[in-house]
Design a protein around this motif. Structure first.
Motif, PDB file in Angstrom:
ATOM      1  N   MET A 273     -16.073   3.396 -17.807  1.00 55.81           N
ATOM      2  CA  MET A 273     -16.485   3.525 -16.364  1.00 55.81           C
ATOM      3  C   MET A 273     -17.397   4.593 -16.305  1.00 55.81           C
ATOM      4  O   MET A 273     -18.319   4.707 -15.454  1.00 55.81           O
ATOM      5  CB  MET A 273     -15.129   3.936 -15.585  1.00 55.81           C
ATOM      6  CG  MET A 273     -14.262   2.531 -15.222  1.00 55.81           C
ATOM      7  SD  MET A 273     -12.729   3.171 -14.504  1.00 55.81           S
ATOM      8  CE  MET A 273     -13.565   3.811 -12.918  1.00 55.81           C
ATOM      9  N   ALA A 274     -17.199   5.826 -16.933  1.00 54.02           N
ATOM     10  CA  ALA A 274     -17.929   7.028 -17.035  1.00 54.02           C
ATOM     11  C   ALA A 274     -19.499   6.538 -17.466  1.00 54.02           C
ATOM     12  O   ALA A 274     -20.484   7.073 -16.936  1.00 54.02           O
ATOM     13  CB  ALA A 274     -17.458   7.821 -18.097  1.00 54.02           C
ATOM     14  N   ILE A 275     -19.601   5.636 -18.563  1.00 51.06           N
ATOM     15  CA  ILE A 275     -20.855   5.363 -19.064  1.00 51.06           C
ATOM     16  C   ILE A 275     -21.632   4.560 -18.049  1.00 51.06           C
ATOM     17  O   ILE A 275     -22.871   4.611 -17.594  1.00 51.06           O
ATOM     18  CB  ILE A 275     -20.874   4.471 -20.329  1.00 51.06           C
ATOM     19  CG1 ILE A 275     -20.181   5.424 -21.329  1.00 51.06           C
ATOM     20  CG2 ILE A 275     -22.036   4.030 -20.802  1.00 51.06           C
ATOM     21  CD1 ILE A 275     -19.677   4.850 -22.850  1.00 51.06           C
ATOM     22  N   VAL A 276     -21.037   3.539 -17.654  1.00 55.56           N
ATOM     23  CA  VAL A 276     -21.754   2.860 -16.394  1.00 55.56           C
ATOM     24  C   VAL A 276     -22.065   3.420 -15.108  1.00 55.56           C
ATOM     25  O   VAL A 276     -23.008   3.329 -14.696  1.00 55.56           O
ATOM     26  CB  VAL A 276     -20.686   1.426 -15.993  1.00 55.56           C
ATOM     27  CG1 VAL A 276     -21.462   0.836 -14.838  1.00 55.56           C
ATOM     28  CG2 VAL A 276     -20.531   0.510 -17.175  1.00 55.56           C
TER      29      VAL A 276
ATOM     30  N   PHE B 168     -15.250  15.059 -16.927  1.00 59.50           N
ATOM     31  CA  PHE B 168     -14.698  16.450 -16.681  1.00 59.50           C
ATOM     32  C   PHE B 168     -13.561  15.828 -15.420  1.00 59.50           C
ATOM     33  O   PHE B 168     -12.327  16.074 -15.629  1.00 59.50           O
ATOM     34  CB  PHE B 168     -15.369  17.289 -16.289  1.00 59.50           C
ATOM     35  CG  PHE B 168     -14.487  18.621 -15.510  1.00 59.50           C
ATOM     36  CD1 PHE B 168     -14.165  19.591 -16.493  1.00 59.50           C
ATOM     37  CD2 PHE B 168     -14.565  18.890 -14.251  1.00 59.50           C
ATOM     38  CE1 PHE B 168     -13.227  20.489 -16.084  1.00 59.50           C
ATOM     39  CE2 PHE B 168     -13.465  19.946 -13.959  1.00 59.50           C
ATOM     40  CZ  PHE B 168     -12.897  20.712 -14.575  1.00 59.50           C
ATOM     41  N   ALA B 169     -14.027  15.301 -14.656  1.00 59.35           N
ATOM     42  CA  ALA B 169     -13.231  14.768 -13.598  1.00 59.35           C
ATOM     43  C   ALA B 169     -11.980  13.593 -13.894  1.00 59.35           C
ATOM     44  O   ALA B 169     -10.951  13.473 -13.598  1.00 59.35           O
ATOM     45  CB  ALA B 169     -13.958  13.902 -12.463  1.00 59.35           C
ATOM     46  N   VAL B 170     -12.578  12.790 -14.934  1.00 62.88           N
ATOM     47  CA  VAL B 170     -11.609  11.840 -15.577  1.00 62.88           C
ATOM     48  C   VAL B 170     -10.426  12.442 -16.349  1.00 62.88           C
ATOM     49  O   VAL B 170      -9.295  12.160 -16.106  1.00 62.88           O
ATOM     50  CB  VAL B 170     -12.336  10.896 -16.509  1.00 62.88           C
ATOM     51  CG1 VAL B 170     -11.317  10.012 -17.523  1.00 62.88           C
ATOM     52  CG2 VAL B 170     -13.262   9.812 -15.674  1.00 62.88           C
ATOM     53  N   PHE B 171     -10.746  13.283 -16.944  1.00 63.26           N
ATOM     54  CA  PHE B 171      -9.853  14.028 -18.081  1.00 63.26           C
ATOM     55  C   PHE B 171      -9.043  14.868 -17.184  1.00 63.26           C
ATOM     56  O   PHE B 171      -7.964  15.383 -17.564  1.00 63.26           O
ATOM     57  CB  PHE B 171     -10.498  14.946 -19.124  1.00 63.26           C
ATOM     58  CG  PHE B 171     -10.786  14.128 -20.354  1.00 63.26           C
ATOM     59  CD1 PHE B 171      -9.542  14.138 -21.172  1.00 63.26           C
ATOM     60  CD2 PHE B 171     -11.657  13.348 -20.439  1.00 63.26           C
ATOM     61  CE1 PHE B 171      -9.851  13.360 -22.334  1.00 63.26           C
ATOM     62  CE2 PHE B 171     -11.864  12.446 -21.601  1.00 63.26           C
ATOM     63  CZ  PHE B 171     -10.993  12.436 -22.561  1.00 63.26           C
TER      64      PHE B 171
END
Length: 233
Positions: A11-14, A39-42
């Motif tokens: 999701m982050a890459i896309v 950063f938001a994901v982690f």
């Protein structure tokens, strides 16, 4: 947690390469968005693997960072077609030897005097922020290898971005040494000057030139009569 990590990474890459179309329409924004989204994901998604925490497990992050730097600088080096014209290298050396140390000093002074940072932290801030990033500068770099006709400004930016990391690392070492010693002294400064600034920079440049020349000969020239040696065309 492993599958959650893979899903979040995808999701982050896309999103990092899709969202710039709505914000700036320029590729360099993708890098900043990728960092922010990661950063938001982690920080917000539960079940992220603790093994990937850069505080408790710094080694994987260190290795991946080193590989990214090597790949980025190698790609920059491949873009340079003309290396023998000394006149074209004048602006590059002025940026490296004059402009970058002055920028590091200015950032360190700003961080120490205005932001209330320690001297070691301020030096590290300057050493990290002063060098031109070779990836983010991609939009104004020279074209693909062997195209020729490199604009002087593009040539200067590309060569400076490819060499500045090696000259910025001594200041990183100085920041670490100051942080370890707790203060900056003449003895520490002298040892840093001959070991990190002079010896390591010179030996690194010589080793890189020798290894690069040997690899070029092994891959493309020796033995010359072999057909595989002609693949450079």
């Amino acid at each position: 947690s492993y599958h959650v990590l893979l899903t979040a990474l995808g999701m982050a890459i896309v999103l990092a390469y899709w969202l710039p179309r709505f914000i700036s329409e320029r590729e360099p924004a993708a890098s900043a968005l990728l960092i922010g989204f990661g950063f938001a994901v982690f920080g917000w998604i539960p079940s992220m693997p603790e093994a990937l925490n850069p505080i408790t497990a710094p080694k994987p992050w260190e290795v991946v960072s080193e590989l990214c730097v090597i790949a980025g600088l190698f790609g920059v080096g491949l873009r340079i077609d003309e290396l023998a014209d000394r006149r074209r290298w004048g602006p590059t050396w002025r940026l490296l030897v004059i402009a970058m140390p002055l920028t590091i000093a200015a950032l360190a002074l700003l961080g120490w005097a205005a932001a209330g940072m320690t001297l070691a932290g301020a030096l590290l801030l300057g050493a990290v922020l002063a060098p031109t990033d070779p990836v983010l500068a991609g939009d104004v770099q020279v074209g693909r290898p062997t195209e020729g006709g490199e604009h002087p400004v593009r040539f200067t930016l590309t060569t400076e971005a490819g060499l500045n990391d090696g000259l910025a690392f001594p200041f990183v070492h100085l920041a670490v040494a100051v942080g370890t010693a707790g203060a900056l002294s003449l003895g520490l400064l002298g040892e840093w000057a001959w070991r990190d600034l002079a010896y390591r920079v010179v030996m690194g440049a010589v080793a890189g030139a020798v290894v690069g020349w040997l690899l070029g000969k092994v891959l493309f020239d020796w033995p010359r009569k072999n057909k595989l040696a002609e693949t450079e065309a």
